[in-house]
Design a protein around this motif. Structure first.
Motif, PDB file in Angstrom:
ATOM      1  N   LEU A 137       0.870  -1.180   0.000  1.00  0.00           N
ATOM      2  CA  LEU A 137       0.000   0.000   0.000  1.00  0.00           C
ATOM      3  C   LEU A 137       0.907   1.230   0.000  1.00  0.00           C
ATOM      4  O   LEU A 137       1.704   1.419   0.914  1.00  0.00           O
ATOM      5  N   ALA A 138       0.764   2.053  -1.019  1.00  0.00           N
ATOM      6  CA  ALA A 138       1.585   3.261  -1.097  1.00  0.00           C
ATOM      7  C   ALA A 138       1.167   4.273  -0.041  1.00  0.00           C
ATOM      8  O   ALA A 138       2.007   5.046   0.456  1.00  0.00           O
ATOM      9  N   GLU A 139      -0.123   4.254   0.318  1.00  0.00           N
ATOM     10  CA  GLU A 139      -0.599   5.202   1.323  1.00  0.00           C
ATOM     11  C   GLU A 139      -1.832   4.641   2.018  1.00  0.00           C
ATOM     12  O   GLU A 139      -2.844   4.372   1.381  1.00  0.00           O
ATOM     13  N   LEU A 140      -1.722   4.465   3.314  1.00  0.00           N
ATOM     14  CA  LEU A 140      -2.834   4.057   4.156  1.00  0.00           C
ATOM     15  C   LEU A 140      -3.127   5.206   5.110  1.00  0.00           C
ATOM     16  O   LEU A 140      -2.293   5.554   5.949  1.00  0.00           O
ATOM     17  N   VAL A 141      -4.298   5.823   4.958  1.00  0.00           N
ATOM     18  CA  VAL A 141      -4.705   6.929   5.827  1.00  0.00           C
ATOM     19  C   VAL A 141      -5.614   6.346   6.912  1.00  0.00           C
ATOM     20  O   VAL A 141      -6.657   5.753   6.599  1.00  0.00           O
ATOM     21  N   CYS A 142      -5.235   6.511   8.162  1.00  0.00           N
ATOM     22  CA  CYS A 142      -5.918   5.790   9.233  1.00  0.00           C
ATOM     23  C   CYS A 142      -5.584   6.403  10.589  1.00  0.00           C
ATOM     24  O   CYS A 142      -4.720   7.273  10.699  1.00  0.00           O
ATOM     25  N   ASP A 143      -6.265   5.914  11.615  1.00  0.00           N
ATOM     26  CA  ASP A 143      -5.880   6.274  12.979  1.00  0.00           C
ATOM     27  C   ASP A 143      -4.682   5.458  13.435  1.00  0.00           C
ATOM     28  O   ASP A 143      -4.007   5.824  14.403  1.00  0.00           O
ATOM     29  N   GLY A 144      -4.439   4.344  12.762  1.00  0.00           N
ATOM     30  CA  GLY A 144      -3.304   3.509  13.110  1.00  0.00           C
ATOM     31  C   GLY A 144      -3.387   2.165  12.411  1.00  0.00           C
ATOM     32  O   GLY A 144      -4.281   1.909  11.599  1.00  0.00           O
ATOM     33  N   ALA A 145      -2.438   1.299  12.728  1.00  0.00           N
ATOM     34  CA  ALA A 145      -2.410  -0.055  12.183  1.00  0.00           C
ATOM     35  C   ALA A 145      -1.704  -0.942  13.183  1.00  0.00           C
ATOM     36  O   ALA A 145      -0.898  -0.469  14.006  1.00  0.00           O
ATOM     37  N   LEU A 146      -2.005  -2.227  13.147  1.00  0.00           N
ATOM     38  CA  LEU A 146      -1.363  -3.139  14.093  1.00  0.00           C
ATOM     39  C   LEU A 146      -1.095  -4.483  13.442  1.00  0.00           C
ATOM     40  O   LEU A 146      -1.760  -4.882  12.485  1.00  0.00           O
ATOM     41  N   VAL A 147      -0.102  -5.164  13.999  1.00  0.00           N
ATOM     42  CA  VAL A 147       0.216  -6.540  13.629  1.00  0.00           C
ATOM     43  C   VAL A 147      -0.017  -7.383  14.870  1.00  0.00           C
ATOM     44  O   VAL A 147       0.535  -7.093  15.934  1.00  0.00           O
ATOM     45  N   ALA A 148      -0.862  -8.421  14.751  1.00  0.00           N
ATOM     46  CA  ALA A 148      -1.244  -9.226  15.909  1.00  0.00           C
ATOM     47  C   ALA A 148      -0.900 -10.692  15.707  1.00  0.00           C
ATOM     48  O   ALA A 148      -0.969 -11.220  14.598  1.00  0.00           O
ATOM     49  N   THR A 149      -0.549 -11.354  16.799  1.00  0.00           N
ATOM     50  CA  THR A 149      -0.339 -12.800  16.818  1.00  0.00           C
ATOM     51  C   THR A 149      -1.692 -13.500  16.975  1.00  0.00           C
ATOM     52  O   THR A 149      -2.688 -12.872  17.343  1.00  0.00           O
ATOM     53  N   PRO A 150      -1.746 -14.817  16.734  1.00  0.00           N
ATOM     54  CA  PRO A 150      -2.989 -15.539  17.037  1.00  0.00           C
ATOM     55  C   PRO A 150      -3.424 -15.369  18.494  1.00  0.00           C
ATOM     56  O   PRO A 150      -4.614 -15.162  18.770  1.00  0.00           O
ATOM     57  N   ALA A 151      -2.468 -15.422  19.422  1.00  0.00           N
ATOM     58  CA  ALA A 151      -2.816 -15.272  20.842  1.00  0.00           C
ATOM     59  C   ALA A 151      -3.395 -13.899  21.129  1.00  0.00           C
ATOM     60  O   ALA A 151      -4.245 -13.748  22.015  1.00  0.00           O
ATOM     61  N   GLY A 152      -2.954 -12.888  20.387  1.00  0.00           N
ATOM     62  CA  GLY A 152      -3.439 -11.536  20.599  1.00  0.00           C
ATOM     63  C   GLY A 152      -4.568 -11.134  19.683  1.00  0.00           C
ATOM     64  O   GLY A 152      -5.042  -9.988  19.749  1.00  0.00           O
ATOM     65  N   SER A 153      -5.035 -12.052  18.840  1.00  0.00           N
ATOM     66  CA  SER A 153      -6.006 -11.657  17.822  1.00  0.00           C
ATOM     67  C   SER A 153      -7.378 -11.321  18.405  1.00  0.00           C
ATOM     68  O   SER A 153      -8.184 -10.662  17.753  1.00  0.00           O
ATOM     69  N   THR A 154      -7.664 -11.752  19.640  1.00  0.00           N
ATOM     70  CA  THR A 154      -8.956 -11.416  20.252  1.00  0.00           C
ATOM     71  C   THR A 154      -8.869 -10.157  21.109  1.00  0.00           C
ATOM     72  O   THR A 154      -9.866  -9.771  21.727  1.00  0.00           O
ATOM     73  N   ALA A 155      -7.700  -9.535  21.166  1.00  0.00           N
ATOM     74  CA  ALA A 155      -7.527  -8.343  21.989  1.00  0.00           C
ATOM     75  C   ALA A 155      -7.770  -7.090  21.144  1.00  0.00           C
ATOM     76  O   ALA A 155      -8.824  -6.928  20.545  1.00  0.00           O
ATOM     77  N   TYR A 156      -6.808  -6.188  21.079  1.00  0.00           N
ATOM     78  CA  TYR A 156      -6.969  -4.932  20.337  1.00  0.00           C
ATOM     79  C   TYR A 156      -7.308  -5.206  18.876  1.00  0.00           C
ATOM     80  O   TYR A 156      -8.119  -4.503  18.256  1.00  0.00           O
TER      81      TYR A 156
END
Length: 254
Positions: A137-156
């Motif tokens: 993606l050349a440009e993602l306009v957003c409040d933020g982005a995250l990378v999550a693990t399977p263990a963390g996928s139900t959290a943020y």
């Protein structure tokens, strides 16, 4: 193996009361001699315990004295040695974050749940998304982005409408937080071998902070690289039939 127990608890009064009762009943082992850690608190305290004692390679059995307790077992004083002996282990790998700020300082940290980038001011962030050296993606306009693990996928990640990932799946979730452009982009599921690089466009005008498990924050970042860290393992113990895999499946039907 679970004969030598090290109890630890959050600062919450209910957790401290449970700590005192369990120590009175089962004793307290020095950390250097312990074979298992019993953590009393909520999910935040479980993450704190894993981060603090991960180098010891001790399994951690949590008992819920917090709010949600997704990573915890039900609390009970009775039959703890038997529960520990019967417990099933879930082995998880954290994420490794490497964040560079506008002054050139590099910060490295581990995240069990997620690495998140969030806008630092009133304006939306503009991010460039690069996967394994290839611009996606050349440009993602957003409040933020995250990378999550399977263990963390139900959290943020789940709160940001990201997917719930099976605990045994060799994948990571890349999820946008309140994406504005591309408006229909909902994120991506990536192999655990992928390296995600998020570059901040217009960092002076649109400052961004990076965060690993809400405990290692870096302000004014210009680029953040995230990868799975298979060389680091954490073992979490669960009562039979109530492990992470079952909880992740059940979470999709409530």
């Amino acid at each position: 193996m679970q004969g030598r127990i090290r109890f630890t608890a959050s600062k919450a009064p209910v957790a401290q009361e449970a700590l005192a009762r369990l120590i009175a009943r089962y004793g307290q082992t020095e950390m250097r001699r312990a074979q298992v850690i019993v953590a009393l608190g909520g999910d935040g305290f479980m993450l704190e315990t894993l981060h603090a004692h991960g180098a010891r390679d001790l399994p951690v059995y949590g008992m819920n004295r917090g709010t949600v307790g997704f990573m915890m077992n039900a609390f009970a004083e009775e039959d703890l040695p038997q529960r520990l002996a019967a417990a099933e282990a879930a082995v998880i790998n954290p994420l490794a974050m490497r964040a560079e700020n506008t002054k050139g300082k590099v910060t490295e940290a581990l995240a069990i749940n997620e690495v998140a980038l969030l806008r630092q001011g009133p304006q939306a962030a503009k991010l460039r998304v690069v996967i394994d050296g290839r611009e996606r993606l050349a440009e993602l306009v957003c409040d933020g982005a995250l990378v999550a693990t399977p263990a963390g996928s139900t959290a943020y990640n789940y709160s940001a409408h990201g997917p719930i990932l099976p605990i045994g799946a060799a994948v990571l979730a890349l999820t946008a937080v309140a994406a504005f452009r591309p408006r229909r982009w909902r994120g991506a599921v990536l192999p655990t071998t992928a390296e995600v690089r998020l570059e901040v466009l217009e960092p002076d005008k649109r400052p961004v902070m990076a965060d690993a498990d809400s405990r290692s924050s870096v302000r004014d970042v210009v680029a953040v690289s995230v990868r799975s860290a298979p060389e680091v393992t954490h073992r979490i113990l669960f009562d039979p039939g109530h492990g992470l895999e079952e909880r992740l499946i059940n979470e999709q039907f409530v």
